[in-house]
Design a protein around this motif. Structure first.
Motif, PDB file in Angstrom:
ATOM      1  N   MET A  53       2.700  -2.015   3.565  1.00 44.91           N
ATOM      2  CA  MET A  53       1.907  -3.164   4.013  1.00 44.91           C
ATOM      3  C   MET A  53       2.249  -4.444   3.253  1.00 44.91           C
ATOM      4  SD  MET A  53      -1.685  -1.148   4.606  1.00 44.91           S
ATOM      5  CE  MET A  53      -2.612  -2.560   5.202  1.00 44.91           C
ATOM      6  N   GLU A  54       2.646  -4.323   2.000  1.00 47.32           N
ATOM      7  CA  GLU A  54       2.986  -5.511   1.211  1.00 47.32           C
ATOM      8  C   GLU A  54       4.291  -6.160   1.674  1.00 47.32           C
ATOM      9  OE1 GLU A  54       4.937  -2.058  -0.950  1.00 47.32           O
ATOM     10  OE2 GLU A  54       3.070  -2.384   0.149  1.00 47.32           O
ATOM     11  N   HIS A  87       1.924  -6.221 -11.313  1.00 47.04           N
ATOM     12  CA  HIS A  87       2.895  -5.314 -11.939  1.00 47.04           C
ATOM     13  C   HIS A  87       4.311  -5.759 -11.574  1.00 47.04           C
ATOM     14  CE1 HIS A  87       5.014  -1.692 -13.177  1.00 47.04           C
ATOM     15  NE2 HIS A  87       3.932  -1.396 -13.862  1.00 47.04           N
ATOM     16  N   ASP A  88       5.239  -5.534 -12.487  1.00 45.81           N
ATOM     17  CA  ASP A  88       6.630  -5.927 -12.248  1.00 45.81           C
ATOM     18  C   ASP A  88       7.212  -5.274 -11.002  1.00 45.81           C
ATOM     19  OD1 ASP A  88       6.539  -7.555 -14.451  1.00 45.81           O
ATOM     20  OD2 ASP A  88       7.736  -6.237 -15.747  1.00 45.81           O
ATOM     21  N   ILE A  89       6.743  -4.076 -10.638  1.00 46.52           N
ATOM     22  CA  ILE A  89       7.236  -3.414  -9.428  1.00 46.52           C
ATOM     23  C   ILE A  89       6.965  -4.291  -8.211  1.00 46.52           C
ATOM     24  CG2 ILE A  89       6.757  -1.485  -7.858  1.00 46.52           C
ATOM     25  CD1 ILE A  89       6.572   0.300 -10.325  1.00 46.52           C
ATOM     26  N   PHE A  90       5.803  -4.917  -8.169  1.00 56.52           N
ATOM     27  CA  PHE A  90       5.482  -5.844  -7.072  1.00 56.52           C
ATOM     28  C   PHE A  90       6.242  -7.152  -7.233  1.00 56.52           C
ATOM     29  CE2 PHE A  90       3.150  -9.380  -5.264  1.00 56.52           C
ATOM     30  CZ  PHE A  90       2.979  -8.961  -3.960  1.00 56.52           C
ATOM     31  N   GLN A  97       5.967  -9.531   0.607  1.00 59.31           N
ATOM     32  CA  GLN A  97       5.519 -10.767   1.245  1.00 59.31           C
ATOM     33  C   GLN A  97       4.158 -11.248   0.745  1.00 59.31           C
ATOM     34  OE1 GLN A  97       7.487 -12.521   3.537  1.00 59.31           O
ATOM     35  NE2 GLN A  97       8.951 -11.062   2.688  1.00 59.31           N
ATOM     36  N   GLN A  98       3.289 -10.308   0.377  1.00 54.03           N
ATOM     37  CA  GLN A  98       1.948 -10.692  -0.044  1.00 54.03           C
ATOM     38  C   GLN A  98       1.267  -9.572  -0.800  1.00 54.03           C
ATOM     39  OE1 GLN A  98      -0.772 -11.313   3.253  1.00 54.03           O
ATOM     40  NE2 GLN A  98       0.609 -10.142   4.566  1.00 54.03           N
ATOM     41  N   GLN A 167       0.036   0.133 -12.091  1.00 56.28           N
ATOM     42  CA  GLN A 167       1.314   0.132 -11.384  1.00 56.28           C
ATOM     43  C   GLN A 167       1.095   0.125  -9.875  1.00 56.28           C
ATOM     44  OE1 GLN A 167       4.235   2.888 -12.864  1.00 56.28           O
ATOM     45  NE2 GLN A 167       5.167   3.111 -10.861  1.00 56.28           N
ATOM     46  N   GLU A 168       0.208   0.987  -9.404  1.00 53.33           N
ATOM     47  CA  GLU A 168      -0.085   1.070  -7.975  1.00 53.33           C
ATOM     48  C   GLU A 168      -1.463   1.688  -7.795  1.00 53.33           C
ATOM     49  OE1 GLU A 168       2.993   3.521  -6.246  1.00 53.33           O
ATOM     50  OE2 GLU A 168       2.172   5.343  -7.108  1.00 53.33           O
ATOM     51  N   PHE A 169      -1.956   1.631  -6.560  1.00 49.56           N
ATOM     52  CA  PHE A 169      -3.247   2.236  -6.279  1.00 49.56           C
ATOM     53  C   PHE A 169      -3.246   2.871  -4.903  1.00 49.56           C
ATOM     54  CE2 PHE A 169      -3.585  -2.160  -4.953  1.00 49.56           C
ATOM     55  CZ  PHE A 169      -4.263  -2.102  -3.754  1.00 49.56           C
TER      56      PHE A 169
END
Length: 179
Positions: A53-54, A87-90, A97-98, A167-169
């Motif tokens: 989705m991101e 987080h750096d991963i994003f 995109q968002q 890091q993520e959820f």
């Protein structure tokens, strides 16, 4: 039917794996951010959307949510995994995109937004503009970066203000449709 949306190289057995990249050899090639989805209305009982989705622009995300709602049965569960935007991963991935957070997903819920409005809180009612209604499940599971102590009493503050803590959820939404 169960869908694995944006499957990439993460194919799931028992799911229809959908991706726009033919080289990933999905079961169905479809750009879920802009193409009409090739599934019947109310035919999907569950879906997974992991790290997809991101990658969608706002118009693509709205298309995704409309099509997801259309194909889901009432109470279909959609499991969502997203990178945390601090987080750096994003941050390092130029195709992101968002940022999407649990509060973003709340904006697609009629009942939950109406309850928040009664408490004096206001979020944009995307549910109204898009003709969708999803309920965000209350449990959000956070995966912390290596070395982060999940029992740290200051963790909530750190999660809101520092990079590279979460890091993520994972979270889930359910389609709400008239029975």
């Amino acid at each position: 039917m169960k869908l694995n949306l944006g499957s990439g190289g993460r194919k799931l057995e028992g799911y229809v794996n959908v991706d726009k990249q033919p080289e990933e050899t999905p079961d169905i090639v479809c750009d879920i951010g802009q193409d009409p989805w090739p599934f019947e209305d109310s035919s999907v009982e569950a879906a997974v959307a992991s790290h997809i989705m991101e990658h969608l622009t706002t118009p693509q995300l709205f298309h995704f949510m409309r099509e997801l709602y259309r194909v889901c049965k009432h109470d279909a569960e959609i499991e969502i995994t997203l990178p945390h935007p601090r987080h750096d991963i994003f941050l390092a991935d130029p195709t992101h995109q968002q940022a999407i957070l649990p509060a973003t997903l709340l904006m697609f819920s009629k009942g939950q937004l109406e309850a928040l409005k009664l408490e004096g809180k206001q979020l944009t009612p995307f549910w109204k503009y898009l003709g969708v209604d999803f309920r965000l499940e209350p449990l959000v599971k956070y995966r912390f970066s290596e070395g982060v102590d999940p029992n740290d009493p200051g963790l909530e503050w750190k999660m809101r203000h520092l990079n590279n803590i979460v890091q993520e959820f994972d979270c889930s939404i359910r389609a709400v449709k008239a029975c």
